[in-house]
Design a protein around this motif. Structure first.
Motif, PDB file in Angstrom:
ATOM      1  N   LEU A  78      52.609  13.161  20.073  1.00  0.00           N
ATOM      2  CA  LEU A  78      51.156  12.817  19.901  1.00  0.00           C
ATOM      3  C   LEU A  78      50.299  13.275  21.115  1.00  0.00           C
ATOM      4  N   GLU A 125      55.185   5.079  12.009  1.00  0.00           N
ATOM      5  CA  GLU A 125      55.746   6.119  11.112  1.00  0.00           C
ATOM      6  C   GLU A 125      57.218   6.711  11.940  1.00  0.00           C
ATOM      7  N   ASP A 144      45.059   1.626  14.610  1.00  0.00           N
ATOM      8  CA  ASP A 144      44.558   2.698  14.691  1.00  0.00           C
ATOM      9  C   ASP A 144      45.409   3.900  14.154  1.00  0.00           C
ATOM     10  N   ASP A 145      44.972   5.287  14.152  1.00  0.00           N
ATOM     11  CA  ASP A 145      45.698   6.341  13.976  1.00  0.00           C
ATOM     12  C   ASP A 145      47.021   6.481  14.823  1.00  0.00           C
ATOM     13  N   ILE A 146      47.092   6.260  16.020  1.00  0.00           N
ATOM     14  CA  ILE A 146      47.885   6.434  16.855  1.00  0.00           C
ATOM     15  C   ILE A 146      49.100   5.341  16.537  1.00  0.00           C
ATOM     16  N   ASP A 147      48.777   4.023  16.438  1.00  0.00           N
ATOM     17  CA  ASP A 147      49.544   3.007  16.142  1.00  0.00           C
ATOM     18  C   ASP A 147      50.381   3.404  14.880  1.00  0.00           C
ATOM     19  N   LYS A 148      49.665   3.969  13.846  1.00  0.00           N
ATOM     20  CA  LYS A 148      50.147   4.257  12.498  1.00  0.00           C
ATOM     21  C   LYS A 148      51.193   5.405  12.853  1.00  0.00           C
ATOM     22  N   ALA A 149      50.821   6.311  13.636  1.00  0.00           N
ATOM     23  CA  ALA A 149      51.794   7.514  13.892  1.00  0.00           C
ATOM     24  C   ALA A 149      52.926   7.082  14.603  1.00  0.00           C
TER      25      ALA A 149
END
Length: 162
Positions: A30, A15, A7-12
């Motif tokens: 975050l 990164e 999800d977006d949190i995992d990707k953030a």
């Protein structure tokens, strides 16, 4: 992470880990708890998206993340554009997907770029943008050759200093 999907949190988190941020800094950025970041990092390790190098340091499993298209591009600048090589280098340094920029000596080419893409479609799109940038800035090239890797057998950064 749900059912192997990032999800977006995992990707953030991934990164920012790759940018050298600590888990505490990532939590603050975050707006989530440190425990949440720690739990997600553990799950990302177990799912092999991140590979732990040592405590507090990870590298990405680019194959698993879907960033498996690696290219090697050689650029030969036109004689009139050669004095602008530093401008070309500075432009490519700003692009995150350009992993290495090598200035060559004793070669028919001036530069070698190692670039990582999601797929051939992204490669084609970015190559078009590369060429548009050269034209827009009046930098002429004699020859550009790109080799696309079909399979990576070793993804490693040197760790031995002696």
């Amino acid at each position: 992470m749900r059912k192997g999907q990032l999800d977006d949190i995992d990707k953030a988190i991934i990164e920012n880990i790759l940018r050298g941020k600590t888990q505490s800094e990532i939590a603050d950025m975050l707006g989530i708890t440190l425990r949440t970041v720690q739990n997600r990092v553990r799950t990302l390790e177990e799912s092999e998206y991140l590979i732990k190098i040592k405590e507090g340091y990870w590298k990405a499993n680019y194959q698993k993340l879907g960033l498996s298209t690696l290219t090697v591009t050689f650029i030969d600048l036109d004689i009139e554009s050669k004095p602008r090589i530093d401008e070309v280098i500075e432009h490519f340094k700003k692009l995150d997907f350009v992993e290495n920029i090598l200035e060559l000596v004793g070669s028919a080419y001036d530069l070698c770029l190692i670039v990582r893409y999601k797929d051939i479609s992204e490669f084609n799109e970015q190559r078009r943008k590369f060429m548009e940038w050269f034209v827009k800035n009046g930098i002429r090239i004699n020859h550009l050759t790109t080799y696309i890797s079909s399979k990576s057998h070793k993804d490693h950064r040197r760790t031995i200093l002696d």
